[in-house]
Design a protein around this motif. Structure first.
Motif, PDB file in Angstrom:
ATOM      1  N   ALA A 180       0.840  -1.199   0.000  1.00 53.39           N
ATOM      2  CA  ALA A 180       0.000   0.000   0.000  1.00 53.39           C
ATOM      3  C   ALA A 180       0.871   1.244   0.000  1.00 53.39           C
ATOM      4  O   ALA A 180       0.595   2.219  -0.701  1.00 53.39           O
ATOM      5  N   ARG A 181       1.944   1.202   0.792  1.00 51.15           N
ATOM      6  CA  ARG A 181       2.803   2.388   0.852  1.00 51.15           C
ATOM      7  C   ARG A 181       3.571   2.609  -0.442  1.00 51.15           C
ATOM      8  O   ARG A 181       3.826   3.751  -0.832  1.00 51.15           O
ATOM      9  N   ALA A 182       3.927   1.497  -1.104  1.00 50.79           N
ATOM     10  CA  ALA A 182       4.600   1.650  -2.394  1.00 50.79           C
ATOM     11  C   ALA A 182       3.648   2.321  -3.381  1.00 50.79           C
ATOM     12  O   ALA A 182       4.041   3.213  -4.135  1.00 50.79           O
ATOM     13  N   LEU A 183       2.383   1.902  -3.354  1.00 50.15           N
ATOM     14  CA  LEU A 183       1.400   2.504  -4.253  1.00 50.15           C
ATOM     15  C   LEU A 183       1.265   4.003  -3.944  1.00 50.15           C
ATOM     16  O   LEU A 183       1.197   4.833  -4.852  1.00 50.15           O
ATOM     17  N   ILE A 184       1.247   4.323  -2.669  1.00 49.30           N
ATOM     18  CA  ILE A 184       1.154   5.735  -2.293  1.00 49.30           C
ATOM     19  C   ILE A 184       2.367   6.509  -2.822  1.00 49.30           C
ATOM     20  O   ILE A 184       2.236   7.604  -3.360  1.00 49.30           O
ATOM     21  N   ALA A 185       3.566   5.918  -2.690  1.00 48.02           N
ATOM     22  CA  ALA A 185       4.780   6.598  -3.156  1.00 48.02           C
ATOM     23  C   ALA A 185       4.692   6.876  -4.659  1.00 48.02           C
ATOM     24  O   ALA A 185       5.058   7.963  -5.128  1.00 48.02           O
ATOM     25  N   VAL A 186       4.175   5.900  -5.424  1.00 47.32           N
ATOM     26  CA  VAL A 186       4.101   6.098  -6.872  1.00 47.32           C
ATOM     27  C   VAL A 186       3.019   7.131  -7.209  1.00 47.32           C
ATOM     28  O   VAL A 186       3.242   8.040  -8.015  1.00 47.32           O
ATOM     29  N   VAL A 187       1.849   7.005  -6.573  1.00 51.03           N
ATOM     30  CA  VAL A 187       0.757   7.944  -6.843  1.00 51.03           C
ATOM     31  C   VAL A 187       1.205   9.367  -6.505  1.00 51.03           C
ATOM     32  O   VAL A 187       0.971  10.314  -7.264  1.00 51.03           O
ATOM     33  N   TYR A 188       1.882   9.528  -5.371  1.00 50.86           N
ATOM     34  CA  TYR A 188       2.391  10.845  -4.954  1.00 50.86           C
ATOM     35  C   TYR A 188       3.366  11.382  -6.011  1.00 50.86           C
ATOM     36  O   TYR A 188       3.264  12.529  -6.449  1.00 50.86           O
ATOM     37  N   SER A 189       4.297  10.530  -6.452  1.00 49.85           N
ATOM     38  CA  SER A 189       5.301  10.979  -7.427  1.00 49.85           C
ATOM     39  C   SER A 189       4.639  11.377  -8.745  1.00 49.85           C
ATOM     40  O   SER A 189       5.056  12.347  -9.387  1.00 49.85           O
ATOM     41  N   LEU A 190       3.615  10.632  -9.150  1.00 47.72           N
ATOM     42  CA  LEU A 190       2.933  10.958 -10.406  1.00 47.72           C
ATOM     43  C   LEU A 190       2.124  12.249 -10.283  1.00 47.72           C
ATOM     44  O   LEU A 190       2.042  13.041 -11.218  1.00 47.72           O
ATOM     45  N   ALA A 191       1.529  12.451  -9.093  1.00 49.66           N
ATOM     46  CA  ALA A 191       0.764  13.682  -8.881  1.00 49.66           C
ATOM     47  C   ALA A 191       1.686  14.894  -8.952  1.00 49.66           C
ATOM     48  O   ALA A 191       1.335  15.937  -9.496  1.00 49.66           O
ATOM     49  N   LYS A 192       2.892  14.753  -8.418  1.00 49.53           N
ATOM     50  CA  LYS A 192       3.847  15.869  -8.384  1.00 49.53           C
ATOM     51  C   LYS A 192       4.561  16.055  -9.719  1.00 49.53           C
ATOM     52  O   LYS A 192       5.233  17.061  -9.930  1.00 49.53           O
ATOM     53  N   ASN A 193       4.465  15.046 -10.591  1.00 49.71           N
ATOM     54  CA  ASN A 193       5.178  15.114 -11.878  1.00 49.71           C
ATOM     55  C   ASN A 193       4.218  14.804 -13.034  1.00 49.71           C
ATOM     56  O   ASN A 193       4.270  13.717 -13.634  1.00 49.71           O
ATOM     57  N   PRO A 194       3.327  15.767 -13.328  1.00 53.11           N
ATOM     58  CA  PRO A 194       2.287  15.510 -14.336  1.00 53.11           C
ATOM     59  C   PRO A 194       2.843  15.107 -15.705  1.00 53.11           C
ATOM     60  O   PRO A 194       2.202  14.333 -16.417  1.00 53.11           O
ATOM     61  N   ALA A 195       4.042  15.594 -16.055  1.00 48.59           N
ATOM     62  CA  ALA A 195       4.584  15.247 -17.381  1.00 48.59           C
ATOM     63  C   ALA A 195       4.874  13.742 -17.448  1.00 48.59           C
ATOM     64  O   ALA A 195       4.631  13.093 -18.476  1.00 48.59           O
ATOM     65  N   VAL A 196       5.374  13.204 -16.348  1.00 53.06           N
ATOM     66  CA  VAL A 196       5.658  11.757 -16.320  1.00 53.06           C
ATOM     67  C   VAL A 196       4.342  10.983 -16.380  1.00 53.06           C
ATOM     68  O   VAL A 196       4.208   9.987 -17.107  1.00 53.06           O
ATOM     69  N   PHE A 201       0.679   7.487 -19.385  1.00 51.57           N
ATOM     70  CA  PHE A 201      -0.664   7.300 -19.940  1.00 51.57           C
ATOM     71  C   PHE A 201      -0.605   7.192 -21.458  1.00 51.57           C
ATOM     72  O   PHE A 201      -1.105   6.235 -22.047  1.00 51.57           O
ATOM     73  N   ASP A 202       0.032   8.190 -22.106  1.00 48.47           N
ATOM     74  CA  ASP A 202       0.046   8.222 -23.579  1.00 48.47           C
ATOM     75  C   ASP A 202       0.765   7.012 -24.160  1.00 48.47           C
ATOM     76  O   ASP A 202       0.292   6.386 -25.096  1.00 48.47           O
ATOM     77  N   GLU A 203       1.919   6.680 -23.584  1.00 49.12           N
ATOM     78  CA  GLU A 203       2.756   5.660 -24.230  1.00 49.12           C
ATOM     79  C   GLU A 203       2.371   4.230 -23.863  1.00 49.12           C
ATOM     80  O   GLU A 203       2.584   3.306 -24.632  1.00 49.12           O
ATOM     81  N   GLU A 204       1.830   4.044 -22.654  1.00 48.22           N
ATOM     82  CA  GLU A 204       1.635   2.647 -22.250  1.00 48.22           C
ATOM     83  C   GLU A 204       0.219   2.282 -21.802  1.00 48.22           C
ATOM     84  O   GLU A 204      -0.231   1.173 -22.043  1.00 48.22           O
ATOM     85  N   VAL A 205      -0.463   3.206 -21.128  1.00 53.17           N
ATOM     86  CA  VAL A 205      -1.722   2.817 -20.488  1.00 53.17           C
ATOM     87  C   VAL A 205      -2.949   3.013 -21.375  1.00 53.17           C
ATOM     88  O   VAL A 205      -3.852   2.186 -21.396  1.00 53.17           O
ATOM     89  N   LEU A 324      -2.006   0.564 -10.843  1.00 55.87           N
ATOM     90  CA  LEU A 324      -1.694   1.834 -11.496  1.00 55.87           C
ATOM     91  C   LEU A 324      -2.361   1.937 -12.868  1.00 55.87           C
ATOM     92  O   LEU A 324      -2.842   2.998 -13.246  1.00 55.87           O
ATOM     93  N   VAL A 325      -2.397   0.811 -13.587  1.00 56.38           N
ATOM     94  CA  VAL A 325      -3.057   0.844 -14.900  1.00 56.38           C
ATOM     95  C   VAL A 325      -4.513   1.232 -14.721  1.00 56.38           C
ATOM     96  O   VAL A 325      -5.028   2.119 -15.408  1.00 56.38           O
ATOM     97  N   VAL A 326      -5.200   0.579 -13.763  1.00 61.22           N
ATOM     98  CA  VAL A 326      -6.624   0.876 -13.582  1.00 61.22           C
ATOM     99  C   VAL A 326      -6.820   2.320 -13.110  1.00 61.22           C
ATOM    100  O   VAL A 326      -7.700   3.026 -13.595  1.00 61.22           O
ATOM    101  N   LEU A 327      -5.984   2.767 -12.188  1.00 56.45           N
ATOM    102  CA  LEU A 327      -6.116   4.147 -11.707  1.00 56.45           C
ATOM    103  C   LEU A 327      -5.868   5.147 -12.831  1.00 56.45           C
ATOM    104  O   LEU A 327      -6.649   6.072 -13.056  1.00 56.45           O
ATOM    105  N   LEU A 328      -4.764   4.944 -13.564  1.00 53.95           N
ATOM    106  CA  LEU A 328      -4.406   5.929 -14.601  1.00 53.95           C
ATOM    107  C   LEU A 328      -5.367   5.898 -15.784  1.00 53.95           C
ATOM    108  O   LEU A 328      -5.578   6.904 -16.444  1.00 53.95           O
ATOM    109  N   LYS A 329      -5.941   4.742 -16.029  1.00 55.84           N
ATOM    110  CA  LYS A 329      -6.899   4.650 -17.141  1.00 55.84           C
ATOM    111  C   LYS A 329      -8.175   5.441 -16.822  1.00 55.84           C
ATOM    112  O   LYS A 329      -8.827   5.964 -17.706  1.00 55.84           O
ATOM    113  N   ASN A 330      -8.510   5.489 -15.552  1.00 58.68           N
ATOM    114  CA  ASN A 330      -9.784   6.107 -15.162  1.00 58.68           C
ATOM    115  C   ASN A 330      -9.669   7.485 -14.519  1.00 58.68           C
ATOM    116  O   ASN A 330     -10.662   8.189 -14.401  1.00 58.68           O
TER     117      ASN A 330
END
Ligand code: HEM
Length: 344
Positions: A180-196, A201-205, A324-330
């Protein structure tokens, strides 16, 4: 996958306000319980969380009492510390979890016994793999599966129920909060880095359909780097990368270590070392992995190293990718101004 995740989102009400720790913990628990026990709708019942919370509450109460005793009678410290360490691994804290798992084992044994001979493509859970040798040992009709499961290895005895419970508890303890904490770390990093986030999303999801297969998840190489980079900056299990010296030695010609000394690796210093990771090592930049000459196999220790390294790394990476795929897709993940720190 949607079928599993939407009830959880609904359960939490207005998702824009609640996409936090509780949601992410429930997502990981749900997938975990499904993979290892075969449980359906585990997140709706939230039973893993409730059990761990009950164990933590019990531990906290006991630790409070112990700390008061040590303050009033400091000379009792060694005895109290010894008692505390014994209690922590004791059945006393875990009896509810133990009973719950033992019940699941009995129920699953009955289900497996009543199943007709498998034609192959069956979804076995981690628990099934532990149980199957016992069931096959007693059922000569299942010769075909026996060969498959034994896969050339000689099995001299099947596991006893208490051994299976203990293996399951190890898995739950090691994989419950870490994932759960790993997921939080990734979600946090993605929120702070919209370009990533956009790039993933564009390239893979965006092109993926919801029926994810293992091969599809394996092909998500950029998402893989995103997760590894987030865990480089948030190596959440790093306090476990510690060892007891089995022989006396001297490190770098000056630091003497005696037999029995405990050594803990300073993972954060390794993960933020410019010589190993390139410029601005404190910045979240998954692309740095593309040009990285992996200088030393021990420079990345988010899952540890050596014979005692994380047993669940592959499972954790797979679970993270699914979620992450399900979250980013939706959803598009957007950072809010306020930051809240997790306490334990
Ligand atoms: C992203 C999530 C996870 C992270 C960051 C993580 C990290 C770690 C770390 C740093 C260690 C210590 C390794 C060492 O000392 O060299 C460890 C050990 C371990 N992990 Fe994980 N872990 C994760 C998920 C899981 C999951 C999902 C499971 C189980 C299904 C699991 C099972 C274990 C076990 C059994 C050990 C002990 C191995 C041993 O002592 O032999 N972990 N983990």
């Amino acid at each position: 996958m949607d079928k599993r995740i939407w009830p959880i989102l609904r359960h939490l009400g207005r998702i824009e306000e609640n996409l936090g720790y509780k949601l992410l913990q429930q997502l990981t628990d749900d997938i975990f319980a499904h993979l290892i026990f075969g449980d359906e709708q585990a997140a709706d019942q939230d039973y893993l969380n409730k059990m761990f919370d009950a164990i933590d509450a019990k531990k906290n109460r006991i630790e409070k009492v112990f700390s008061i005793i040590c303050t009033i009678f400091p000379f009792l410290k060694p005895i109290v510390h010894w008692m505390n360490s014994k209690l922590k691994t004791n059945y006393f804290f875990n009896n509810q979890l133990y009973k719950n798992i033992a019940e699941k084992i009995e129920r699953r044994k009955k289900e497996l016994k009543s199943q007709k001979k498998s034609t192959g493509n069956q979804n076995f859970t981690y628990l099934d793999h532990l149980l199957i040798t016992e069931l096959l040992d007693k059922d000569e009709e299942r010769e075909e599966e026996k060969e498959y499961f034994y896969s050339g290895r000689q099995v001299t005895r099947y596991l006893m129920t208490n051994e299976i419970v203990s293996a399951m508890m190890n898995m739950l303890y090691a994989g419950h909060k870490t994932s759960a904490r790993a997921l939080i770390a990734v979600v946090y990093s993605l929120a702070k880095n919209p370009a990533v986030q956009k790039k993933v999303f564009d390239e893979e999801v965006s092109n993926l359909n919801e029926d994810l297969t293992f091969e599809m998840l394996e092909s998500l190489t950029y998402l893989d780097l995103v997760i590894r980079e987030a865990l480089r900056l948030f190596p959440l299990g790093s306090e476990h990368v510690a060892r007891k010296c089995m022989a006396s030695t001297t490190l770098g010609g000056e630091i003497k270590l005696e037999i029995g000394n405990f050594v803990m690796v300073d993972v954060m210093s390794l993960h933020l070392n410019e010589n190993l990771w390139g410029p601005e090592p404190e910045k979240f930049n998954p692309d740095r992995w593309l040009n990285l000459q992996y200088k030393n196999s021990t420079q990345y220790l988010s899952f540890g190293q050596g014979p005692r390294m994380c047993l669940g790394e592959k499972l954790a990476m797979l679970k993270l990718k699914i979620m992450l795929v399900v979250l980013l897709k939706n959803f598009r993940i957007i950072a809010v101004d306020e930051e809240v720190y997790l306490k334990d």
